[in-house]
Design a protein around this motif. Structure first.
Motif, PDB file in Angstrom:
ATOM      1  N   GLN A 139       0.828  -1.204   0.000  1.00 15.35           N
ATOM      2  CA  GLN A 139       0.000   0.000   0.000  1.00 15.35           C
ATOM      3  C   GLN A 139       0.863   1.255   0.000  1.00 15.35           C
ATOM      4  N   VAL A 140       1.961   1.219   0.744  1.00 18.67           N
ATOM      5  CA  VAL A 140       2.886   2.350   0.750  1.00 18.67           C
ATOM      6  C   VAL A 140       3.476   2.560  -0.644  1.00 18.67           C
ATOM      7  N   LEU A 141       3.838   1.473  -1.290  1.00 18.65           N
ATOM      8  CA  LEU A 141       4.379   1.577  -2.645  1.00 18.65           C
ATOM      9  C   LEU A 141       3.327   2.092  -3.621  1.00 18.65           C
ATOM     10  N   ARG A 142       2.081   1.619  -3.465  1.00 18.05           N
ATOM     11  CA  ARG A 142       1.016   2.031  -4.392  1.00 18.05           C
ATOM     12  C   ARG A 142       0.732   3.530  -4.286  1.00 18.05           C
ATOM     13  N   GLU A 143       0.891   4.086  -3.086  1.00 21.26           N
ATOM     14  CA  GLU A 143       0.697   5.526  -2.922  1.00 21.26           C
ATOM     15  C   GLU A 143       1.617   6.307  -3.853  1.00 21.26           C
ATOM     16  N   ALA A 144       2.763   5.720  -4.139  1.00 18.17           N
ATOM     17  CA  ALA A 144       3.743   6.368  -5.002  1.00 18.17           C
ATOM     18  C   ALA A 144       3.624   5.938  -6.455  1.00 18.17           C
ATOM     19  N   GLY A 145       2.624   5.095  -6.762  1.00 21.60           N
ATOM     20  CA  GLY A 145       2.493   4.594  -8.124  1.00 21.60           C
ATOM     21  C   GLY A 145       3.440   3.461  -8.447  1.00 21.60           C
ATOM     22  N   ASP A 146       4.020   2.839  -7.424  1.00 21.93           N
ATOM     23  CA  ASP A 146       4.951   1.730  -7.609  1.00 21.93           C
ATOM     24  C   ASP A 146       4.164   0.422  -7.561  1.00 21.93           C
ATOM     25  N   PRO A 147       4.152  -0.362  -8.644  1.00 18.96           N
ATOM     26  CA  PRO A 147       3.337  -1.581  -8.695  1.00 18.96           C
ATOM     27  C   PRO A 147       4.023  -2.825  -8.134  1.00 18.96           C
ATOM     28  N   THR A 148       5.179  -2.689  -7.519  1.00 20.29           N
ATOM     29  CA  THR A 148       5.956  -3.841  -7.069  1.00 20.29           C
ATOM     30  C   THR A 148       5.170  -4.723  -6.091  1.00 20.29           C
TER      31      THR A 148
ATOM     32  N   SER B 234      12.700  -3.278  -8.896  1.00 18.68           N
ATOM     33  CA  SER B 234      13.485  -2.680  -9.972  1.00 18.68           C
ATOM     34  C   SER B 234      13.972  -1.295  -9.564  1.00 18.68           C
ATOM     35  N   LEU B 235      15.067  -0.869 -10.173  1.00 13.00           N
ATOM     36  CA  LEU B 235      15.553   0.489  -9.903  1.00 13.00           C
ATOM     37  C   LEU B 235      14.521   1.520 -10.319  1.00 13.00           C
ATOM     38  N   ALA B 236      13.846   1.271 -11.439  1.00 17.66           N
ATOM     39  CA  ALA B 236      12.846   2.234 -11.911  1.00 17.66           C
ATOM     40  C   ALA B 236      11.721   2.399 -10.902  1.00 17.66           C
ATOM     41  N   ASP B 237      11.227   1.281 -10.355  1.00 18.12           N
ATOM     42  CA  ASP B 237      10.149   1.369  -9.371  1.00 18.12           C
ATOM     43  C   ASP B 237      10.658   1.948  -8.052  1.00 18.12           C
ATOM     44  N   GLN B 238      11.884   1.611  -7.683  1.00 13.26           N
ATOM     45  CA  GLN B 238      12.444   2.167  -6.461  1.00 13.26           C
ATOM     46  C   GLN B 238      12.578   3.688  -6.580  1.00 13.26           C
ATOM     47  N   ALA B 239      13.012   4.166  -7.738  1.00 12.94           N
ATOM     48  CA  ALA B 239      13.113   5.607  -7.958  1.00 12.94           C
ATOM     49  C   ALA B 239      11.736   6.257  -7.954  1.00 12.94           C
ATOM     50  N   ARG B 240      10.765   5.570  -8.529  1.00 17.27           N
ATOM     51  CA  ARG B 240       9.388   6.099  -8.520  1.00 17.27           C
ATOM     52  C   ARG B 240       8.904   6.277  -7.081  1.00 17.27           C
ATOM     53  N   PHE B 241       9.112   5.246  -6.268  1.00 18.64           N
ATOM     54  CA  PHE B 241       8.735   5.336  -4.862  1.00 18.64           C
ATOM     55  C   PHE B 241       9.463   6.491  -4.179  1.00 18.64           C
ATOM     56  N   ALA B 242      10.756   6.602  -4.430  1.00 14.85           N
ATOM     57  CA  ALA B 242      11.565   7.598  -3.732  1.00 14.85           C
ATOM     58  C   ALA B 242      11.208   9.025  -4.129  1.00 14.85           C
ATOM     59  N   THR B 243      10.848   9.256  -5.386  1.00 14.82           N
ATOM     60  CA  THR B 243      10.487  10.620  -5.782  1.00 14.82           C
ATOM     61  C   THR B 243       9.243  11.080  -5.032  1.00 14.82           C
ATOM     62  N   PHE B 244       8.353  10.155  -4.719  1.00 14.03           N
ATOM     63  CA  PHE B 244       7.165  10.480  -3.937  1.00 14.03           C
ATOM     64  C   PHE B 244       7.515  10.659  -2.461  1.00 14.03           C
ATOM     65  N   ALA B 245       8.282   9.703  -1.911  1.00 15.79           N
ATOM     66  CA  ALA B 245       8.637   9.751  -0.491  1.00 15.79           C
ATOM     67  C   ALA B 245       9.459  10.991  -0.161  1.00 15.79           C
TER      68      ALA B 245
ATOM     69  N   ARG C 245      23.166  -2.531  -3.267  1.00 16.47           N
ATOM     70  CA  ARG C 245      22.342  -1.462  -3.813  1.00 16.47           C
ATOM     71  C   ARG C 245      22.017  -0.425  -2.732  1.00 16.47           C
ATOM     72  N   GLN C 246      21.669   0.780  -3.176  1.00 17.64           N
ATOM     73  CA  GLN C 246      21.281   1.869  -2.291  1.00 17.64           C
ATOM     74  C   GLN C 246      20.268   2.751  -3.012  1.00 17.64           C
ATOM     75  N   PHE C 247      19.488   3.483  -2.239  1.00 21.24           N
ATOM     76  CA  PHE C 247      18.722   4.582  -2.805  1.00 21.24           C
ATOM     77  C   PHE C 247      18.629   5.676  -1.763  1.00 21.24           C
ATOM     78  N   GLY C 248      18.375   6.888  -2.226  1.00 22.26           N
ATOM     79  CA  GLY C 248      18.282   7.973  -1.266  1.00 22.26           C
ATOM     80  C   GLY C 248      18.120   9.328  -1.916  1.00 22.26           C
ATOM     81  N   PHE C 249      18.389  10.348  -1.126  1.00 21.37           N
ATOM     82  CA  PHE C 249      18.143  11.733  -1.518  1.00 21.37           C
ATOM     83  C   PHE C 249      19.417  12.540  -1.294  1.00 21.37           C
ATOM     84  N   VAL C 250      19.840  13.273  -2.321  1.00 22.85           N
ATOM     85  CA  VAL C 250      21.028  14.117  -2.201  1.00 22.85           C
ATOM     86  C   VAL C 250      20.633  15.542  -2.565  1.00 22.85           C
ATOM     87  N   THR C 251      21.244  16.494  -1.865  1.00 21.15           N
ATOM     88  CA  THR C 251      20.871  17.893  -2.016  1.00 21.15           C
ATOM     89  C   THR C 251      22.026  18.701  -2.585  1.00 21.15           C
TER      90      THR C 251
END
Length: 295
Positions: free
Chosen positions: A153-162, A182-193, A240-246
């Motif tokens: 459900q958390v992923l779906r809020e971001a449009g991530d179908p995983t 997938s990296l694409a879905d992980q990035a989709r989730f992260a842009t929302f989060a 692997r990693q994902f995150g936010f850089v400023t």
């Protein structure tokens, strides 16, 4: 540095538009829509495009970087709050989430509790990648099927179908960590989060990762990130990693999702490869596609 927070119950020591395609050596650069969030969509400010001369320059630079790294690499960079214009570099696309799935897991627990309060288990799961703590959070969400639905459900809020894995596929590892993300879905989730105020406490935890896990994106000052790592059945590691850089000059935030599969299969080589990529990103932080969340 041995893996941390992967074996279940064990916490060992540290460890849109038209697409644009540019091929340079083994580099594949694509600018394509990731899709909008299905529910609550943050409102980003003006975002630099991921296409144009900047993208071409990053692609050429990345080709040179990749030629010196003996690994399969995938890298996606996108503006915070804008899933429609990611930049994709490299060829690696999908594999087990490993401990990166602890981020939506902790968010799911916060949603379930109707609270943004950070528990000791949540802190340990993110900051230390403590797998026992993460398992306790997973169990608090109900039986495995119910827990998987809560994280989905958390992923779906971001449009991530995983689809989140609920089965214990490999007994020594967590079920959710074996989710194919997938990296694409992980990035989709992260842009929302990146722009969801409810997730601010988790983003803050991602900025407090313990020192011995601050490789890769952890080499970028003030980065908020989470890593995940684990072996295939043949013993070869995915890191692997994902995150936010400023961008310290503009304040623009970039979402980064990155993965490496070192040719040696070694965890230490994968960590070193990600560190090289993290330092490369830091040197080019002003060139990265960045965005600002709506006020």
């Amino acid at each position: 540095m041995p893996a941390r927070g992967i074996p279940r119950g064990v916490v060992p020591g540290a460890i849109v538009g038209a697409a644009i395609v540019i091929v340079a050596g083994l580099v594949v650069v694509k600018v394509s829509g990731l899709g909008a969030a299905q529910h609550r969509s943050p409102s980003p400010g003006a975002n630099p495009s991921s296409s144009g001369p900047g993208a071409a320059g990053l692609a050429a630079d990345f080709a040179r970087l990749q030629s010196g790294i003996a690994a399969g690499i995938g890298l996606i960079i996108a503006p915070a709050g804008n899933a429609a214009s990611p930049m994709t570099l490299g060829q690696w696309t999908i594999g087990p989430a490993w401990s990166t799935m602890k981020v939506p897991l902790v968010i799911a627990a916060m949603r379930e509790n109707h609270s943004t309060e950070v528990s000791d288990a949540m802190r340990a799961a993110i900051v230390s990648s403590d797998n026992t703590a993460a398992e306790s959070i997973w169990e608090s969400l109900g039986d495995p099927a119910a827990a998987a639905r809560a994280v989905e459900q958390v992923l779906r809020e971001a449009g991530d179908p995983t689809p989140v894995e609920s089965r214990t596929i490999r007994p020594q590892f967590t079920a959710f960590g074996q989710t194919l993300w997938s990296l694409a879905d992980q990035a989709r989730f992260a842009t929302f989060a990146a722009c969801d105020n409810r997730d601010a406490p988790v983003r803050a935890l991602m900025g407090q990762i313990e020192q011995d896990q601050r490789w890769g994106l952890g080499r970028i000052p003030n980065a908020q990130f989470k890593g995940g790592w684990g072996p295939s059945e043949a013993g070869a590691y995915l890191v692997r990693q994902f995150g936010f850089v400023t961008n310290p000059s503009s304040g623009a935030v970039s979402v980064v999702a990155v993965a490496v599969e070192p040719a040696s299969g070694s965890l230490s080589d994968g960590m070193a490869d990600l560190t090289e990529i993290g330092e490369w990103l830091n040197e080019r932080i002003a060139m990265l596609p960045g965005g600002r969340c709506g006020r």
